[in-house]
Motif scaffolding. Structure first.
Motif, PDB file in Angstrom:
ATOM      1  N   ALA A 159     -13.987  -4.232  37.937  1.00 11.81           N
ATOM      2  CA  ALA A 159     -14.302  -5.262  36.951  1.00 11.81           C
ATOM      3  C   ALA A 159     -15.348  -6.252  37.434  1.00 11.81           C
ATOM      4  CB  ALA A 159     -13.027  -6.006  36.560  1.00 11.81           C
ATOM      5  N   SER A 160     -15.510  -6.392  38.735  1.00 14.52           N
ATOM      6  CA  SER A 160     -16.445  -7.381  39.276  1.00 14.52           C
ATOM      7  C   SER A 160     -16.901  -6.960  40.659  1.00 14.52           C
ATOM      8  CB  SER A 160     -15.773  -8.756  39.356  1.00 14.52           C
ATOM      9  OG  SER A 160     -14.731  -8.728  40.326  1.00 14.52           O
ATOM     10  N   ASP A 162     -16.593  -8.864  43.158  1.00 14.75           N
ATOM     11  CA  ASP A 162     -15.518  -9.307  44.045  1.00 14.75           C
ATOM     12  C   ASP A 162     -14.506  -8.181  44.263  1.00 14.75           C
ATOM     13  OD1 ASP A 162     -16.612 -11.802  44.384  1.00 14.75           O
ATOM     14  OD2 ASP A 162     -15.363 -12.765  42.853  1.00 14.75           O
ATOM     15  N   GLU A 163     -14.220  -7.418  43.211  1.00 14.49           N
ATOM     16  CA  GLU A 163     -13.292  -6.293  43.350  1.00 14.49           C
ATOM     17  C   GLU A 163     -13.892  -5.195  44.224  1.00 14.49           C
ATOM     18  OE1 GLU A 163     -11.654  -4.621  39.843  1.00 14.49           O
ATOM     19  OE2 GLU A 163     -10.657  -6.471  39.201  1.00 14.49           O
ATOM     20  N   LEU A 190     -23.756  -2.011  37.923  1.00 15.87           N
ATOM     21  CA  LEU A 190     -23.097  -2.212  36.645  1.00 15.87           C
ATOM     22  C   LEU A 190     -23.495  -1.093  35.687  1.00 15.87           C
ATOM     23  CD1 LEU A 190     -21.247  -4.421  35.390  1.00 15.87           C
ATOM     24  CD2 LEU A 190     -23.329  -5.453  34.449  1.00 15.87           C
ATOM     25  N   GLN A 195     -18.636  -1.890  33.830  1.00 16.94           N
ATOM     26  CA  GLN A 195     -17.868  -1.661  35.045  1.00 16.94           C
ATOM     27  C   GLN A 195     -18.827  -1.478  36.227  1.00 16.94           C
ATOM     28  OE1 GLN A 195     -14.090  -0.960  35.382  1.00 16.94           O
ATOM     29  NE2 GLN A 195     -14.417  -2.422  33.712  1.00 16.94           N
ATOM     30  N   TRP A 196     -18.402  -1.960  37.382  1.00 17.62           N
ATOM     31  CA  TRP A 196     -19.179  -1.742  38.609  1.00 17.62           C
ATOM     32  C   TRP A 196     -18.712  -0.428  39.230  1.00 17.62           C
ATOM     33  CZ3 TRP A 196     -23.169  -4.848  40.107  1.00 17.62           C
ATOM     34  CH2 TRP A 196     -23.305  -6.063  39.434  1.00 17.62           C
TER      35      TRP A 196
END
Length: 297
Positions: A159-160, A162-163, A190, A195-196
């Protein structure tokens, strides 16, 4: 951080991403990343180099920003041919300093035995090779490959960033947060769904149909004419695929003994991603080796 610049070359029909650090005209070091990694992975080591270098690293086909193959399988000899094409482009007729990590270490070591005159000095970071195989394993391997072709693997979405960084730190708990954040931005992109996703063709996750012939690999290693710096990480678990630790140690030592001129060092406080865990020490080891000095460790 030392800034890098990107260049894209047509290499054997695929648009290939090449990353450069340092001054064009300075002595060159070619650095090749491992499986499910990218050229930017060497940023931390480059930042710790003390001498004037032109570092060149490209993303293997189907990884990072390099184009993915239209075929359903990635063939190992293609990596060798891609490497030669890049060396011919940037260092025609030169004997080069060549470094590889993990899968990249396996590729550059094979190449150094196939083209011994092209290599001045070779650095192998945990490129031990794969488990030895037996002919009777071939039917099952082909069957597994055919089965996997029916259902193509996919890359999980995040989702990011960071994830993505958290995923990197889960795999390597030694990875500091700032390094994880940097890598996440180069390791993923992305997609249209927001989604990444990891910048690696999911086809790389499939079982290859061909057996690994250790005897053929070692025949190449025996032809390496350049001095070799062989670095292992004290806390690596890459030996596990060879069996119990004592057996794995014996097999790794047996393989390394096929290198004619080798300096072996153990990297303290590091796991398999030793270029992330101990970039300063690794940079010192590399520069000492390339200078012909005593390698620390």
């Amino acid at each position: 951080m030392i800034p890098s610049r990107s260049e894209f070359l047509p290499i054997r029909g695929l648009r290939t991403h090449v990353r450069h650090w340092g001054r064009v005209g300075a002595p060159k070091i070619f650095m090749q990343h491992g499986w499910m990694d990218v050229s930017a992975s060497f940023q931390f080591v480059v930042d710790c180099l003390r001498q004037d270098w032109h570092v060149i690293a490209f993303d293997w086909r189907g990884f990072g920003l390099s184009e993915r193959s239209s075929a359903d399988t990635y063939w190992f000899p293609d990596y060798l041919a891609d490497l030669e094409a890049v060396l011919d482009h940037y260092a025609p007729g030169e004997a080069v300093n060549l470094l590889g990590h993990s899968m990249g270490g396996n590729i550059v070591s094979l190449y150094a035995g196939i083209r011994p005159a092209r290599i001045a000095r070779l650095v192998n970071l945990e490129g031990f090779g794969l488990p030895a195989t037996r002919p009777e394993q071939a039917p099952g391997r082909y069957a597994k490959w055919l089965d996997e072709l029916r259902t193509r693997p996919e890359m999980r979405g995040y989702a990011s960033l960071d994830e993505v960084a958290a995923r990197l730190q889960k795999t390597n708990p030694r990875l500091p947060g700032e390094r994880a954040a940097f890598l996440a931005g180069h390791w993923s992109a992305l997609d249209a769904d927001g989604q990444w996703r990891i910048l690696g063709d999911p086809a790389h996750k499939m079982t290859g149909p061909l057996l690994y012939h250790a005897d053929e690999v070692l025949a190449c290693w025996r032809r390496i004419a350049a001095p070799v710096l062989w670095i292992e990480a004290e806390e690596t678990e890459m030996w596990r695929w060879m069996g119990p630790k004592e057996e794995a140690r014996a097999e790794i030592d047996r393989r390394r003994a096929h290198l004619a001129e080798v300096t072996a060092r153990m990297m303290p406080g590091a796991g398999h991603m030793l270029h992330h865990d101990q970039p300063e020490l690794l940079a010192r080891m590399i520069e000492a080796f390339l200078d012909g000095a005593e390698v620390p460790g």
